[in-house]
Design an enzyme around this catalytic site. Structure first.
Site, short mmCIF file in Angstrom:
data_model
loop_
_atom_site.label_atom_id
_atom_site.label_comp_id
_atom_site.label_asym_id
_atom_site.label_seq_id
_atom_site.Cartn_x
_atom_site.Cartn_y
_atom_site.Cartn_z
N ASN A 194 28.77 -2.19 -6.98
CA ASN A 194 29.08 -2.89 -5.74
C ASN A 194 28.74 -4.36 -5.91
OD1 ASN A 194 29.44 -0.44 -3.70
ND2 ASN A 194 27.69 0.02 -5.01
N ASP B 152 25.59 2.58 -8.27
CA ASP B 152 25.34 3.88 -7.65
C ASP B 152 25.38 4.99 -8.69
OD1 ASP B 152 25.19 2.63 -5.20
OD2 ASP B 152 27.29 3.02 -4.69
N SER C 166 32.35 1.57 0.84
CA SER C 166 31.58 2.22 1.90
C SER C 166 31.98 3.69 2.08
CB SER C 166 31.71 1.48 3.24
OG SER C 166 30.95 0.30 3.22
N GLU D 155 29.74 3.75 -9.77
CA GLU D 155 30.46 2.48 -9.56
C GLU D 155 29.46 1.35 -9.39
OE1 GLU D 155 32.68 3.26 -6.00
OE2 GLU D 155 31.03 2.66 -4.72
N GLU E 232 35.68 -2.11 6.19
CA GLU E 232 34.24 -2.38 6.24
C GLU E 232 33.91 -3.60 7.09
OE1 GLU E 232 32.24 -1.68 2.24
OE2 GLU E 232 34.34 -1.66 1.65
N SER F 208 20.56 -1.13 4.77
CA SER F 208 21.08 -1.31 3.40
C SER F 208 20.01 -1.10 2.33
CB SER F 208 21.69 -2.70 3.25
OG SER F 208 22.87 -2.81 4.02
#
Length: 346
Positions: A310, A295, A188, A308, A13, A319
């Site tokens: 982040n 998410d 990602s 999950e 990433e 974003s």
């Protein structure tokens, strides 16, 4: 205030991190701070005198940072740029300069930036930084561990199985097809595949093991995808993510025009509230601090599943968290300032 924005690194990433860091750097400069943007791996090749006065240096630290490419960066080429051979993750003068700052704004994504190692090093050195601490970073980065915590605390999440590379062999999918295969500690959507057959499953597992020696195979949820950020324990408006083609993979996340994003999401009030409440519970269960983004998938029957968390959400032009903040009237510059202030709360 003297601030280091720390980005780059040698994770898959890298490009995303540099793009986030550039946006953060420019926003904080507009707020009147003395800001230096550093690549955590390449560092700063300057004299001792330069380092001592680096925050007074009159230059644009972001001028050579490009956009995000559709494919992963060539990490071997990046590693070859280190004159010292790259034995340390931290490049020349990085720790020295960070120690001179009032705070380090972490623009890192993936691998060492989000798995807690950088945070632990900074804790030992007394360097203040944005985001959550090393324990919650490690818990969130490991999808297997976070799913175990979700299950224990009754947070809805797709059924999944943890597989180690050494144990994989030629076994069939342990989850009913179609299934999702993920690198255990990736980000990602790198190393993530949807498998509709046993052949696709084996290929997906091989792909995941290119990035990690462990993988998670989980139930595929067909439906709508959402995300919800939490800042200082309070959920922001829910955002819906609808890729024009395929799923929300690396390309769809970072190439403008690849995905339709709607914030606030077009949801019944009670369903949006449900996602927000789960997000706040995940924030608590994973012991997160300051800010993070969760998410979700919503099945066709309306059931919600958390995928999950982040811990260093993207801050690029496409974003999600900046869009969620904008929905409550907080612009990008103020969002960066908000995150910055939380770092001083201890």
């Amino acid at each position: 205030m003297k601030i280091v924005v720390l980005g780059g690194g040698i994770s898959t990433e890298r490009d995303v991190s540099l793009s986030s860091s550039r946006m953060i750097y420019e926003a904080l400069k507009k707020k009147g701070h003395q800001v230096v943007l550093l690549d955590v791996y390449l560092g700063y090749e300057g004299s001792s005198g330069d380092v001592e006065n680096i925050f007074e240096k009159d230059c644009n630290w972001a001028e050579n940072i490009g956009g995000i490419r559709e494919s992963n960066p060539d990490l071997s080429a990046i590693k070859a740029m280190r004159k010292d051979g790259g034995r340390s993750y931290f490049g020349p003068n990085v720790l020295n300069i960070c120690s001179r700052a009032d705070v380090v704004f972490l623009g890192l994504h993936g691998e060492d930036g989000e798995n807690g190692k950088v945070q632990a090093a900074f804790d030992l050195l007394g360097i203040r930084y944005t985001g959550t601490d090393y324990v919650s970073s490690a818990l969130s980065m490991d999808k297997s561990l976070s799913k175990e915590l979700f299950a224990y605390h009754h947070i809805p999440t797709p059924a999944g199985v943890h597989i180690r590379k050494k144990d994989a062999g030629q076994q069939k999918s342990p989850v009913a097809l179609p299934c999702v295969v993920k690198a255990c500690r990736g980000g990602s959507s790198v190393g993530v595949s949807i498998a509709h057959s046993e052949e696709e499953y084996r290929k997906a597992l091989e792909e995941a093991f290119l990035y990690d020696d462990e993988a998670v195979v989980e139930q595929y949820i067909e439906g709508r995808e959402f995300s919800c950020a939490v800042i200082d324990g309070k959920a922001l408006p829910v955002i819906e993510i609808a890729p024009l083609h395929g799923f929300y993979d690396y390309k769809n996340k970072y190439q403008a025009g690849s995905t339709v994003e709607t914030c606030p999401a077009d949801l019944p009030e009670e369903k949006a509230k449900e996602i927000q409440e789960i997000s706040e519970k995940v924030f608590e269960v994973l012991r997160l601090k300051n800010y993070a983004r969760m998410d979700f998938m919503m099945g066709k029957d309306g059931s919600v599943y958390c995928l999950e968390a982040n811990t260093l959400p993207g801050m690029t032009p496409t974003s999600l968290i900046p869009q969620e903040a904008q929905a409550i009237g907080v612009g990008f510059e103020d969002l960066c300032e908000w995150i910055l202030k939380l770092a001083f709360r201890g």
